[in-house]
Design an enzyme around this catalytic site. Structure first.
Site, PDB file in Angstrom:
ATOM      1  N   VAL A   9       0.861  -1.179   0.000  1.00 28.78           N
ATOM      2  CA  VAL A   9       0.000   0.000   0.000  1.00 28.78           C
ATOM      3  C   VAL A   9       0.898   1.230   0.000  1.00 28.78           C
ATOM      4  O   VAL A   9       1.721   1.410   0.898  1.00 28.78           O
ATOM      5  CB  VAL A   9      -0.935   0.015   1.219  1.00 28.78           C
ATOM      6  CG1 VAL A   9      -1.822   1.255   1.198  1.00 28.78           C
ATOM      7  CG2 VAL A   9      -1.792  -1.247   1.244  1.00 28.78           C
ATOM      8  N   GLY A 103       5.417  -7.585  15.052  1.00 31.42           N
ATOM      9  CA  GLY A 103       5.505  -7.076  13.684  1.00 31.42           C
ATOM     10  C   GLY A 103       5.376  -5.561  13.627  1.00 31.42           C
ATOM     11  O   GLY A 103       4.562  -4.963  14.345  1.00 31.42           O
ATOM     12  N   ALA A 104       6.169  -4.946  12.754  1.00 34.18           N
ATOM     13  CA  ALA A 104       6.107  -3.495  12.597  1.00 34.18           C
ATOM     14  C   ALA A 104       4.714  -3.041  12.189  1.00 34.18           C
ATOM     15  O   ALA A 104       4.243  -1.973  12.598  1.00 34.18           O
ATOM     16  CB  ALA A 104       7.134  -3.044  11.565  1.00 34.18           C
ATOM     17  N   ASP A 105       4.019  -3.850  11.380  1.00 31.78           N
ATOM     18  CA  ASP A 105       2.679  -3.478  10.939  1.00 31.78           C
ATOM     19  C   ASP A 105       1.705  -3.397  12.103  1.00 31.78           C
ATOM     20  O   ASP A 105       0.800  -2.545  12.116  1.00 31.78           O
ATOM     21  CB  ASP A 105       2.170  -4.463   9.883  1.00 31.78           C
ATOM     22  CG  ASP A 105       2.151  -5.914  10.385  1.00 31.78           C
ATOM     23  OD1 ASP A 105       3.044  -6.288  11.164  1.00 31.78           O
ATOM     24  OD2 ASP A 105       1.249  -6.658   9.981  1.00 31.78           O
ATOM     25  N   ASP A 125      -7.112  -6.112  11.526  1.00 32.13           N
ATOM     26  CA  ASP A 125      -6.543  -5.888  10.196  1.00 32.13           C
ATOM     27  C   ASP A 125      -6.786  -7.136   9.355  1.00 32.13           C
ATOM     28  O   ASP A 125      -6.226  -8.205   9.616  1.00 32.13           O
ATOM     29  CB  ASP A 125      -5.045  -5.605  10.309  1.00 32.13           C
ATOM     30  CG  ASP A 125      -4.436  -5.129   8.988  1.00 32.13           C
ATOM     31  OD1 ASP A 125      -5.060  -5.336   7.927  1.00 32.13           O
ATOM     32  OD2 ASP A 125      -3.337  -4.555   9.021  1.00 32.13           O
ATOM     33  N   THR A 128      -3.633 -10.803   4.506  1.00 34.05           N
ATOM     34  CA  THR A 128      -3.273 -12.198   4.247  1.00 34.05           C
ATOM     35  C   THR A 128      -3.502 -13.027   5.503  1.00 34.05           C
ATOM     36  O   THR A 128      -4.022 -14.140   5.452  1.00 34.05           O
ATOM     37  CB  THR A 128      -1.801 -12.290   3.813  1.00 34.05           C
ATOM     38  OG1 THR A 128      -1.603 -11.455   2.670  1.00 34.05           O
ATOM     39  CG2 THR A 128      -1.422 -13.714   3.465  1.00 34.05           C
ATOM     40  N   THR A 180     -23.833 -23.609  -3.909  1.00 39.04           N
ATOM     41  CA  THR A 180     -22.479 -23.710  -3.348  1.00 39.04           C
ATOM     42  C   THR A 180     -21.773 -22.367  -3.281  1.00 39.04           C
ATOM     43  O   THR A 180     -21.167 -22.007  -2.259  1.00 39.04           O
ATOM     44  CB  THR A 180     -21.640 -24.700  -4.173  1.00 39.04           C
ATOM     45  OG1 THR A 180     -22.265 -25.989  -4.133  1.00 39.04           O
ATOM     46  CG2 THR A 180     -20.216 -24.807  -3.634  1.00 39.04           C
TER      47      THR A 180
END
Length: 250
Positions: A9, A103-105, A125, A128, A180
């Site tokens: 980002v 983690g830095a994030d 957040d 992933t 489905t």
């Protein structure tokens, strides 16, 4: 710049407003020159001359890309690039067993959340991996949860169940699916909305007080409308946290 496992980002922001946000695919094979060309194209498309950029800051969970992107910015814009991490002044205290492994994030998200709401605050957040982190009323980062992300879960489901198709994530037509594909769409969206509601309720029980809930990440826009409790959707949260860190440490 927020370098994630799936996307990078890139945003342009100052203390008054966010000018633009762009998402590009994280590519571990790109060189610093290729990233410099990508950045130049993004600046040109958004009509921002490089000379207007005063500085840069990045956070990363992909060490292979960090150095290349940092070098690309320095070569293209000739400005210092700050790298977010536990060594920077943050305004919060990390109360974890091993603070250096956070983690830095997650730190950036917590700093951004405190620009939007009074603590305690819960930050979700949806990337992933889905991360749930908590800052208590004394501005202590006290931990949270790591959960398989929505896209990761869907991909795993399609890969391991022969009769289930690969899907894009979209809003469901109804809660109770009639085929489905509808069942899979409803399952991934409503289960994550319920997860946010349920985790927030249980965290509040452990804290012994109410907390604000801020939801961010590339998939947050699909989920937040289905949460039953009040949540704040903030697509700019990471950029706000990075800007705050930049201003505190420049």
């Amino acid at each position: 710049m927020d370098i994630g496992n799936s996307n990078i980002v890139i945003g342009c922001i100052d203390m008054e407003r966010t000018y633009w946000i762009r998402r590009v695919t994280t590519d571990r094979s790109k060189t610093d020159m290729e990233y410099a060309i990508l950045l130049k194209n993004i600046l040109d498309l958004n009509r921002i001359p490089g000379k207007q950029i005063d500085g840069a800051i990045l956070c990363s969970v992909v060490p292979q890309v960090t150095g290349y992107l940092k070098q690309a910015v320095e070569e293209l814009l000739h400005v210092p690039v700050m790298v977010a991490g536990i060594s920077l002044k943050t305004g919060i205290r990390v109360k974890m067993d091993r603070p250096e492994t956070v983690g830095a994030d997650l730190i950036v998200g917590a700093v951004g959340a405190l620009t939007e709401a009074e603590p305690p605050v819960i930050i979700v957040d949806l990337g992933t991996a889905t991360t749930v982190t908590c800052v208590d009323r004394d501005r202590n980062y006290i931990g949270g949860m790591i959960i398989p992300g929505m896209r990761t879960s869907l991909d795993a489901l399609s890969a391991r169940a022969a009769q289930l198709p690969a899907l894009d994530i979209t809003e469901p037509e109804r809660l109770i699916g009639k085929n489905t594909v509808e069942c899979m769409h409803a399952g991934i969206i409503y289960s994550n909305a319920a997860m946010i509601d349920g985790c927030a309720d249980r965290i509040e029980e452990e804290l012994g007080q109410k907390a604000s809930v801020i939801v961010t990440g590339g998939l947050a826009k699909f989920v937040t409308p289905y949460c039953r409790r009040k949540v704040i959707y903030d697509d700019d949260l990471m950029l706000k946290g990075l800007l705050k860190l930049y201003e505190m440490n420049r």
